[in-house]
Design a protein around this motif. Structure first.
Motif, PDB file in Angstrom:
ATOM      1  N   LYS A 145       0.834  -1.204   0.000  1.00 35.19           N
ATOM      2  CA  LYS A 145       0.000   0.000   0.000  1.00 35.19           C
ATOM      3  C   LYS A 145       0.869   1.255   0.000  1.00 35.19           C
ATOM      4  N   ALA A 146       0.401   2.269  -0.694  1.00 38.79           N
ATOM      5  CA  ALA A 146       1.139   3.528  -0.793  1.00 38.79           C
ATOM      6  C   ALA A 146       0.390   4.642  -0.075  1.00 38.79           C
ATOM      7  N   TYR A 147       1.137   5.478   0.640  1.00 42.35           N
ATOM      8  CA  TYR A 147       0.528   6.585   1.378  1.00 42.35           C
ATOM      9  C   TYR A 147       1.249   7.920   1.126  1.00 42.35           C
ATOM     10  N   SER A 148       2.573   7.936   1.243  1.00 40.31           N
ATOM     11  CA  SER A 148       3.286   9.201   1.006  1.00 40.31           C
ATOM     12  C   SER A 148       3.113   9.600  -0.455  1.00 40.31           C
ATOM     13  N   SER A 149       3.055  10.904  -0.689  1.00 39.87           N
ATOM     14  CA  SER A 149       2.673  11.404  -2.010  1.00 39.87           C
ATOM     15  C   SER A 149       3.578  12.549  -2.443  1.00 39.87           C
ATOM     16  N   ALA A 150       3.511  12.869  -3.733  1.00 39.33           N
ATOM     17  CA  ALA A 150       4.419  13.884  -4.285  1.00 39.33           C
ATOM     18  C   ALA A 150       3.695  14.833  -5.226  1.00 39.33           C
ATOM     19  N   TYR A 151       4.222  16.042  -5.287  1.00 39.82           N
ATOM     20  CA  TYR A 151       3.748  17.101  -6.191  1.00 39.82           C
ATOM     21  C   TYR A 151       4.959  17.590  -6.972  1.00 39.82           C
ATOM     22  N   ILE A 152       4.822  17.716  -8.287  1.00 42.15           N
ATOM     23  CA  ILE A 152       5.921  18.218  -9.120  1.00 42.15           C
ATOM     24  C   ILE A 152       5.403  19.290 -10.065  1.00 42.15           C
ATOM     25  N   VAL A 153       6.139  20.393 -10.142  1.00 42.02           N
ATOM     26  CA  VAL A 153       5.871  21.398 -11.168  1.00 42.02           C
ATOM     27  C   VAL A 153       7.204  21.720 -11.828  1.00 42.02           C
ATOM     28  N   ARG A 154       7.203  21.755 -13.140  1.00 42.31           N
ATOM     29  CA  ARG A 154       8.434  22.044 -13.874  1.00 42.31           C
ATOM     30  C   ARG A 154       8.779  23.520 -13.742  1.00 42.31           C
ATOM     31  N   THR A 155      10.046  23.837 -13.607  1.00 39.94           N
ATOM     32  CA  THR A 155      10.496  25.214 -13.466  1.00 39.94           C
ATOM     33  C   THR A 155      11.399  25.584 -14.641  1.00 39.94           C
ATOM     34  N   LYS A 156      11.826  26.834 -14.668  1.00 36.43           N
ATOM     35  CA  LYS A 156      12.601  27.296 -15.819  1.00 36.43           C
ATOM     36  C   LYS A 156      13.931  26.553 -15.929  1.00 36.43           C
ATOM     37  N   GLU A 157      14.423  26.469 -17.146  1.00 38.18           N
ATOM     38  CA  GLU A 157      15.658  25.749 -17.410  1.00 38.18           C
ATOM     39  C   GLU A 157      16.821  26.320 -16.597  1.00 38.18           C
ATOM     40  N   GLY A 158      17.560  25.422 -15.970  1.00 37.14           N
ATOM     41  CA  GLY A 158      18.713  25.839 -15.189  1.00 37.14           C
ATOM     42  C   GLY A 158      18.413  26.156 -13.738  1.00 37.14           C
ATOM     43  N   SER A 159      17.144  26.063 -13.349  1.00 37.15           N
ATOM     44  CA  SER A 159      16.771  26.405 -11.962  1.00 37.15           C
ATOM     45  C   SER A 159      17.107  25.290 -10.977  1.00 37.15           C
ATOM     46  N   GLY A 160      17.339  24.079 -11.481  1.00 35.28           N
ATOM     47  CA  GLY A 160      17.688  22.962 -10.609  1.00 35.28           C
ATOM     48  C   GLY A 160      16.479  22.298  -9.984  1.00 35.28           C
ATOM     49  N   VAL A 161      16.735  21.291  -9.176  1.00 37.42           N
ATOM     50  CA  VAL A 161      15.682  20.543  -8.483  1.00 37.42           C
ATOM     51  C   VAL A 161      15.617  21.000  -7.031  1.00 37.42           C
ATOM     52  N   ASN A 162      14.442  21.397  -6.599  1.00 32.53           N
ATOM     53  CA  ASN A 162      14.230  21.795  -5.206  1.00 32.53           C
ATOM     54  C   ASN A 162      13.157  20.897  -4.594  1.00 32.53           C
ATOM     55  N   VAL A 163      13.406  20.454  -3.382  1.00 33.99           N
ATOM     56  CA  VAL A 163      12.473  19.546  -2.709  1.00 33.99           C
ATOM     57  C   VAL A 163      12.124  20.101  -1.334  1.00 33.99           C
ATOM     58  N   THR A 164      10.835  20.085  -1.023  1.00 35.32           N
ATOM     59  CA  THR A 164      10.370  20.463   0.310  1.00 35.32           C
ATOM     60  C   THR A 164       9.523  19.330   0.869  1.00 35.32           C
ATOM     61  N   ILE A 165       9.895  18.822   2.024  1.00 36.54           N
ATOM     62  CA  ILE A 165       9.061  17.827   2.701  1.00 36.54           C
ATOM     63  C   ILE A 165       8.092  18.608   3.580  1.00 36.54           C
ATOM     64  N   GLU A 166       6.826  18.625   3.187  1.00 33.29           N
ATOM     65  CA  GLU A 166       5.827  19.447   3.873  1.00 33.29           C
ATOM     66  C   GLU A 166       5.400  18.851   5.204  1.00 33.29           C
ATOM     67  N   THR A 167       5.596  17.545   5.364  1.00 33.84           N
ATOM     68  CA  THR A 167       5.232  16.876   6.621  1.00 33.84           C
ATOM     69  C   THR A 167       6.453  16.121   7.153  1.00 33.84           C
ATOM     70  N   PRO A 168       7.494  16.817   7.583  1.00 35.85           N
ATOM     71  CA  PRO A 168       8.749  16.153   7.954  1.00 35.85           C
ATOM     72  C   PRO A 168       8.615  15.121   9.068  1.00 35.85           C
ATOM     73  N   ASP A 169       7.664  15.305   9.966  1.00 39.32           N
ATOM     74  CA  ASP A 169       7.497  14.338  11.058  1.00 39.32           C
ATOM     75  C   ASP A 169       6.929  13.011  10.572  1.00 39.32           C
ATOM     76  N   ASN A 170       6.332  13.020   9.377  1.00 37.46           N
ATOM     77  CA  ASN A 170       5.701  11.803   8.865  1.00 37.46           C
ATOM     78  C   ASN A 170       6.518  11.094   7.790  1.00 37.46           C
ATOM     79  N   ILE A 171       7.666  11.646   7.422  1.00 40.83           N
ATOM     80  CA  ILE A 171       8.551  10.987   6.453  1.00 40.83           C
ATOM     81  C   ILE A 171       9.796  10.557   7.219  1.00 40.83           C
ATOM     82  N   THR A 172       9.892   9.267   7.512  1.00 45.12           N
ATOM     83  CA  THR A 172      10.899   8.800   8.457  1.00 45.12           C
ATOM     84  C   THR A 172      12.183   8.295   7.821  1.00 45.12           C
ATOM     85  N   ALA A 173      12.174   8.003   6.532  1.00 44.49           N
ATOM     86  CA  ALA A 173      13.333   7.317   5.956  1.00 44.49           C
ATOM     87  C   ALA A 173      13.950   8.043   4.778  1.00 44.49           C
TER      88      ALA A 173
END
Length: 331
Positions: A91-119
């Motif tokens: 079963k899957a529970y953790s989820s993801a949102y992705i929006v493409r950004t301008k070229e060269g901006s790189g990959v940025n990640v924010t864990i919105e629920t840090p207490d619930n992502i343990t690994a």
């Protein structure tokens, strides 16, 4: 320091067989929208209310148009290859949102629920995305239940495959090879982070920078490595690994056995399509520069601050000593 254990990536789910996808709006087809709108990958273990709660945690606006995908056990088996326990019934529970950004901006990640992502940590998601070929994107991770974060990782990979399908079997094979290296890297770095969860002298952000620098150096010397046999190539890679571990203050933290795993991993990286990927070079540079400048847990940032404070304190003491000297001299 609030470290997330990058161990085995767990938990996600089942639902439909294969790569079924839907959109947030009934009549619209995802591939017609492509990267023009954001994409959300939800775990199939979520109830309808939990899906709504997850979308809220991912900070999706009420009026925002987005592609929606469901991640199931088949996706976990397909994408999260370093966790052999996953089955099509997972079963899957953790989820993801992705929006493409301008070229060269790189990959940025924010864990919105840090207490619930343990690994998994933000830097590990970023490294995995870049190594697998996902570039220039803002990614948000959330879970309404305490999970390891594997569902979200599978969701990132699935969105990439569904929104931007490979144009040929060769391109798909290249993607699969890149992901395999990314998953191997996840396994190695998760072990290191797990074992150092309570070590105040360790930061997974320093490890992420070291891994990025190793890849960048291997890209530079790849032509030389190609002329070597496997043993000589691994010896050269070991020199690079040792150097970058020292540069990040990890030489006494990462064990010899773990360094050997990194060497084997980087040998596989050298033999993957990533080694000649110029866009990956740009993304890796962006990743490490951002972590070194803005990383909250990047240790040199804390050391620099400490050094600055110690310097101020030391100068104050010296000045006080001079004042006391002249005061005593003329008293």
């Amino acid at each position: 320091m609030n470290k997330k254990l990058i161990t085995s990536m767990v938990v996600l789910g089942i639902t439909s067989i294969g790569l079924s996808s839907t959109t947030a709006f009934a009549d619209e087809k995802v591939k017609g929208e492509g990267w023009d709108i954001p994409s959300v990958a939800l775990g199939n273990g979520l109830t309808e209310q939990q899906k709504l709660d997850t979308i809220k945690e991912l900070k999706v606006k009420d009026s925002e148009k987005y592609n929606e995908f469901i991640v199931d056990g088949n996706d976990l088996v397909k994408y999260v290859t370093d966790v052999p326990e996953f089955t099509p019934e997972s079963k899957a529970y953790s989820s993801a949102y992705i929006v493409r950004t301008k070229e060269g901006s790189g990959v940025n990640v924010t864990i919105e629920t840090p207490d619930n992502i343990t690994a998994r940590t933000e830097s590990s998601y970023r490294n995995a995305a870049i190594t697998s070929g996902v570039y220039d994107a803002d990614i948000r991770i959330a879970s309404v239940k305490t999970m390891d974060g594997s569902g979200a990782l599978a969701g990132i990979y699935k969105i990439y495959d569904e929104v931007e399908p490979a144009k040929s079997e060769e391109e798909q094979a290249d993607r699969d090879a890149k992901r395999e290296v990314a998953q191997e890297e996840m396994a190695v770095t998760s072990e290191i982070t797990n074992e150092n969860a309570d070590n105040k002298n360790y930061s997974d952000e320093n490890l992420a920078v070291a891994m990025a620098d190793i890849k960048l150096e291997l890209q530079k010397i790849n032509e030389k490595l190609d002329k070597m046999n496997e043993a000589d190539a691994k010896e050269k890679i070991a020199d690079v690994v040792n150097k970058e571990m020292k540069n990040q203050g990890l030489e006494d933290i990462v064990t010899p056995e773990q360094q050997e795993k990194i060497v084997n991993l980087m040998y596989n990286f050298k033999n993957s399509p990533s080694i000649n990927d110029k866009e990956m070079t740009e993304q890796l540079n962006s990743l490490k520069d951002d972590i070194m400048e803005n990383g909250k847990e990047f240790l040199s940032n804390a050391k620099d601050k400490l050094t600055s404070e110690e310097t101020k304190s030391g100068l104050a003491k010296i000045w006080q000593s001079i004042t006391d000297f002249f005061s005593n001299l003329f008293s």
